[in-house]
Motif scaffolding. Structure first.
Motif, mmCIF file in Angstrom:
data_model
loop_
_atom_site.group_PDB
_atom_site.id
_atom_site.type_symbol
_atom_site.label_atom_id
_atom_site.label_comp_id
_atom_site.label_asym_id
_atom_site.label_seq_id
_atom_site.Cartn_x
_atom_site.Cartn_y
_atom_site.Cartn_z
ATOM 1 N N MET A 1 -4.768 17.022 2.409
ATOM 2 C CA MET A 1 -3.891 15.674 2.004
ATOM 3 C C MET A 1 -3.202 15.689 0.974
ATOM 4 N N LEU A 2 -3.695 16.961 -0.002
ATOM 5 C CA LEU A 2 -2.746 16.499 -1.417
ATOM 6 C C LEU A 2 -1.355 17.129 -1.172
ATOM 7 N N SER A 3 -1.397 18.490 0.535
ATOM 8 C CA SER A 3 0.023 18.411 0.591
ATOM 9 C C SER A 3 1.308 17.719 0.199
ATOM 10 N N VAL A 4 2.215 17.467 -0.525
ATOM 11 C CA VAL A 4 3.427 17.099 -0.822
ATOM 12 C C VAL A 4 4.580 18.062 -1.077
ATOM 13 N N ASP A 5 5.750 18.076 -0.505
ATOM 14 C CA ASP A 5 6.787 18.377 -0.627
ATOM 15 C C ASP A 5 7.820 17.438 -0.951
ATOM 16 N N ASP A 6 9.062 17.606 -0.398
ATOM 17 C CA ASP A 6 10.266 16.625 -1.070
ATOM 18 C C ASP A 6 10.024 16.396 0.550
ATOM 19 N N THR B 1 7.543 15.343 3.062
ATOM 20 C CA THR B 1 7.132 14.262 2.697
ATOM 21 C C THR B 1 7.067 12.982 2.392
ATOM 22 N N ILE B 2 8.101 12.833 0.893
ATOM 23 C CA ILE B 2 8.493 11.959 -0.180
ATOM 24 C C ILE B 2 9.370 11.414 0.520
ATOM 25 N N THR B 3 10.611 11.663 1.092
ATOM 26 C CA THR B 3 11.575 11.327 2.177
ATOM 27 C C THR B 3 11.288 10.639 3.062
ATOM 28 N N ASP B 4 10.328 11.105 4.090
ATOM 29 C CA ASP B 4 9.556 9.810 5.435
ATOM 30 C C ASP B 4 9.359 9.102 4.274
ATOM 31 N N MET B 5 8.621 9.251 3.552
ATOM 32 C CA MET B 5 7.786 7.663 2.972
ATOM 33 C C MET B 5 8.876 7.182 3.094
ATOM 34 N N SER C 1 0.672 -1.864 0.277
ATOM 35 C CA SER C 1 -0.135 -0.345 0.014
ATOM 36 C C SER C 1 0.870 1.071 0.090
ATOM 37 N N LEU C 2 1.466 1.738 0.587
ATOM 38 C CA LEU C 2 2.755 2.198 0.879
ATOM 39 C C LEU C 2 3.442 2.478 -0.586
ATOM 40 N N LYS C 3 3.606 1.507 -0.983
ATOM 41 C CA LYS C 3 4.911 1.655 -2.128
ATOM 42 C C LYS C 3 4.065 2.434 -3.376
ATOM 43 N N THR C 4 2.732 1.392 -3.545
ATOM 44 C CA THR C 4 1.421 2.217 -4.634
ATOM 45 C C THR C 4 1.469 3.730 -3.717
ATOM 46 N N LYS C 5 1.245 3.673 -2.530
ATOM 47 C CA LYS C 5 0.897 5.171 -2.559
ATOM 48 C C LYS C 5 2.515 6.186 -2.945
ATOM 49 N N LEU C 6 3.247 5.773 -2.842
ATOM 50 C CA LEU C 6 4.770 6.768 -2.890
ATOM 51 C C LEU C 6 4.608 6.248 -4.296
ATOM 52 N N LYS C 7 4.485 5.906 -5.087
ATOM 53 C CA LYS C 7 4.542 6.030 -6.961
ATOM 54 C C LYS C 7 3.719 7.103 -7.504
ATOM 55 N N HIS C 8 2.748 6.935 -6.517
ATOM 56 C CA HIS C 8 1.349 7.605 -6.697
ATOM 57 C C HIS C 8 1.545 8.935 -7.144
ATOM 58 N N ILE D 1 -0.692 16.814 -8.940
ATOM 59 C CA ILE D 1 -1.149 16.984 -8.002
ATOM 60 C C ILE D 1 -1.071 17.828 -7.596
ATOM 61 N N GLU D 2 -0.413 19.143 -8.122
ATOM 62 C CA GLU D 2 -0.112 20.317 -8.202
ATOM 63 C C GLU D 2 -1.616 21.132 -8.825
ATOM 64 N N LEU D 3 -1.269 20.616 -9.499
ATOM 65 C CA LEU D 3 -2.838 21.399 -11.177
ATOM 66 C C LEU D 3 -3.540 20.716 -10.254
ATOM 67 N N LYS D 4 -4.152 19.891 -9.080
ATOM 68 C CA LYS D 4 -5.329 19.630 -8.563
ATOM 69 C C LYS D 4 -5.447 20.633 -7.336
ATOM 70 N N ARG D 5 -4.415 21.231 -6.542
ATOM 71 C CA ARG D 5 -3.879 21.546 -4.874
ATOM 72 C C ARG D 5 -4.634 23.296 -6.182
ATOM 73 N N GLU D 6 -3.785 23.802 -7.182
ATOM 74 C CA GLU D 6 -3.746 25.447 -7.352
ATOM 75 C C GLU D 6 -5.507 25.443 -7.846
ATOM 76 N N TYR D 7 -6.203 24.434 -7.990
ATOM 77 C CA TYR D 7 -7.478 24.273 -8.413
ATOM 78 C C TYR D 7 -8.758 24.145 -7.232
ATOM 79 N N LEU D 8 -8.236 24.023 -6.219
ATOM 80 C CA LEU D 8 -8.390 23.407 -5.192
ATOM 81 C C LEU D 8 -8.962 24.619 -4.559
#
Length: 547
Positions: A329-334, A336-340, A163-170, A178-185
């Motif tokens: 939930m869509l908040s993504v930064d480096d 976050t990715i490193t921690d995951m 599950s975590l591997k799939t989420k990280l890959k996503h 995701i950034e486009l989605k964040r901008e839209y929201l």
């Protein structure tokens, strides 16, 4: 164990019942007599899918009922269905195909029935040989001997890693999305926040707009009313004063005149209050001519929001809170990715450790299983059989580990073990499966085992050994065995025979519990195809020898 089975309007059975006993219950009958139908009926009681073709008379209800005794279930199931010493399962299928399930009188679903039934009966049919031929199933035989808590821990860890591997890959692959989605929201949130919605006041906008749209008309109406009431030369107020003046001189002369005077005086006071109220109702000098336009613009903007996110202002506010949470939930930064990634590595290290432990446990289990199976196979006239195992390395860890076991067997001296589907015959597969069932019987906690022609492909001395093994196994569990072999049938503690017959062009089947003489005659027919002095003698010899 199964104590009683009732079958009504099911395939070749119009209405019949059978009372099983402890030990070895033998079922015989000519080919096509209905032996497999009996097994199908038991499967239906246990939750198998019902086929409309099995309903004998489509205008009547099909009823299948079984009584179980001395069963071992969880406290949760015992409490839920008030199970003490006896469990009664009843399944009804009406003419329209609608199912009704009752467990100890309690209405239940098919899924609930299947969950319960998995702990009651182990049915081994002819198709189960195919389980052994498919290497994908071999791991399940091995894992039956491994602590279930450990297996669950492994699977949970695997699912967490997957599950975590799939989420990280996503996250990595879809960062731009995701950034486009964040901008839209964010744009939607800003659009809503820009109007600074005030539910209480904004709900009154329409009323305020209506007032301002008619302000001149309102002003003129009030001014005209004040003129008539008080301001003009001839007005209501002065007229009422004159009335009071004239009545005051005579009011004390008559009770009715006094009452009339009081009412006029009251009207005069009320009129005075009304005049003051109209004078102070609106301060027309303070109205801003631009207010109406501003309010109309705001109302249109709010209506637009309601159309997009509403339909009400409350809905708009709720939608904003919802997308704010989604935005977080869509908040993504480096970081976050490193921690995951760090968490993924930690979980994978644990998964590798568990995978190695699983491999070790499987080797240990097989070492014991090999010895036990080979001993049983020797008893079943596979004296030179050698069981081995091959662990097939996977490209990555799967839900069942990275090293998947496959059974290998050699049934003759001088031949290297090879996959079962390359070596074993039908008779050998039957004996291997019987050996596994015999060994698993000490661990599975199930009190009843059903064998549908486990003796397929064997005869002679081997058949006798199979009969002996079934007899010994029946000392630990209740066995229900369908057989075509007289040497196996002779071992039965109780013998049932199925006969098929025709009445008025309709086929029926009946089940009869045989007495000693009937059992001898059925065995004689199985031996020679008919009852004769010679076949009866052979049947008697079998019964004496195996009794």
């Amino acid at each position: 164990m199964i104590r009683y089975l009732k079958i009504k309007n099911f395939s070749v059975f119009d209405e019949t019942s059978i009372e099983f006993e402890n030990g070895l219950n033998i079922i015989t009958g000519e080919t096509g007599a209905g032996k497999s139908v009996l097994i199908d009926a038991i499967k239906m009681v246990l939750g198998d899918r019902f086929s409309k073709e099995k309903q004998r008379d489509l205008a009547k209800k099909t009823v299948l009922e079984a009584v179980f005794e001395d069963i071992k279930l969880s406290d949760e199931l015992n409490d839920k269905y008030e199970i003490e010493d006896t469990l009664i399962i009843r399944r009804e299928i009406d003419s329209g195909g609608k199912n009704k399930v009752f467990i100890n009188g309690f209405s239940a679903t098919l899924n609930e029935l299947r969950n319960l039934a998995s702990n009651l009966v182990d049915i081994h049919g002819q198709h189960d040989h195919q389980l052994l031929l498919n290497p994908e199933n071999h791991k399940f035989f091995i894992d039956k001997f491994i602590d279930n808590e450990f297996l669950q821990k492994f699977r949970q860890n695997y699912e967490k890693y997957k599950s975590l591997k799939t989420k990280l890959k996503h996250l990595i692959e879809n960062r731009s999305e995701i950034e486009l989605k964040r901008e839209y929201l964010l744009n939607q949130i800003n659009e809503i926040d820009e109007l600074n919605i005030d539910i209480e006041n904004d709900l009154k906008l329409e009323e305020r707009i209506k007032f301002l749209s008619n302000i001149e008309k309102i002003r003129n109406a009030i001014n005209s009313s004040l003129q008539l009431l008080s301001y003009s030369e001839i007005n209501v107020e002065s007229m009422l004063k004159d009335v009071l003046y004239h009545l005051s001189s005579v009011k004390d002369t008559n009770e009715n005149l006094l009452e009339t005077y009081s009412k006029v005086e009251e009207i005069s006071y009320l009129l005075n209050d009304l005049t003051v109220s109209l004078e102070n109702m609106f301060d027309f000098d303070t109205y801003n001519p631009d207010e109406l336009n501003d309010l109309i613009d705001r109302k249109m903007a709010l209506d637009k929001l309601c159309k997009k996110y509403g339909p009400t202002l409350e809905d708009v506010i709720a939608y904003k809170e919802k997308i704010k949470a989604e935005l977080e939930m869509l908040s993504v930064d480096d970081d976050t990715i490193t921690d995951m990634q760090d968490e993924l590595n930690r979980i994978f290290d644990e998964l590798k450790r568990l995978d190695n432990e699983l491999y070790t446990k499987r080797k240990q289990v097989f070492s014991k299983l090999k010895k036990s199976v080979e001993e049983v196979l020797k008893d079943l006239e596979l004296k030179d059989a050698t069981l081995d195992i091959n662990f097939i390395e996977q490209s990555e860890i799967t839900a069942y580990g990275s090293k998947i076991p496959e059974f290998l067997i050699s049934t003759n001296k001088g031949f290297a073990p090879a996959p079962l589907n390359k070596i074993a015959s039908g008779g050998e597969l039957s004996r291997i499966m019987l050996a596994l069932k015999d060994i698993f019987s000490d661990y599975d906690g199930i009190s009843t085992m059903i064998f549908d022609e486990v003796d397929t492909g064997i005869s002679g001395k081997t058949a006798k050994k199979v009969g002996e093994k079934l007899k010994n196994l029946s000392k630990k569990k209740q066995l229900i065995v369908i057989t075509h072999l007289p040497v196996v049938a002779a071992y039965g503690d109780v013998h049932f025979h199925i006969n098929k017959y025709t009445v008025e062009n309709k086929t029926f089947a009946s089940i009869k519990r045989l007495d000693d003489q009937e059992k001898k005659e059925v065995l004689a027919t199985m031996i020679a195809g008919k009852v004769s002095e010679h076949s009866l003698k052979q049947a008697n010899e079998l019964l004496v020898e195996n009794g």
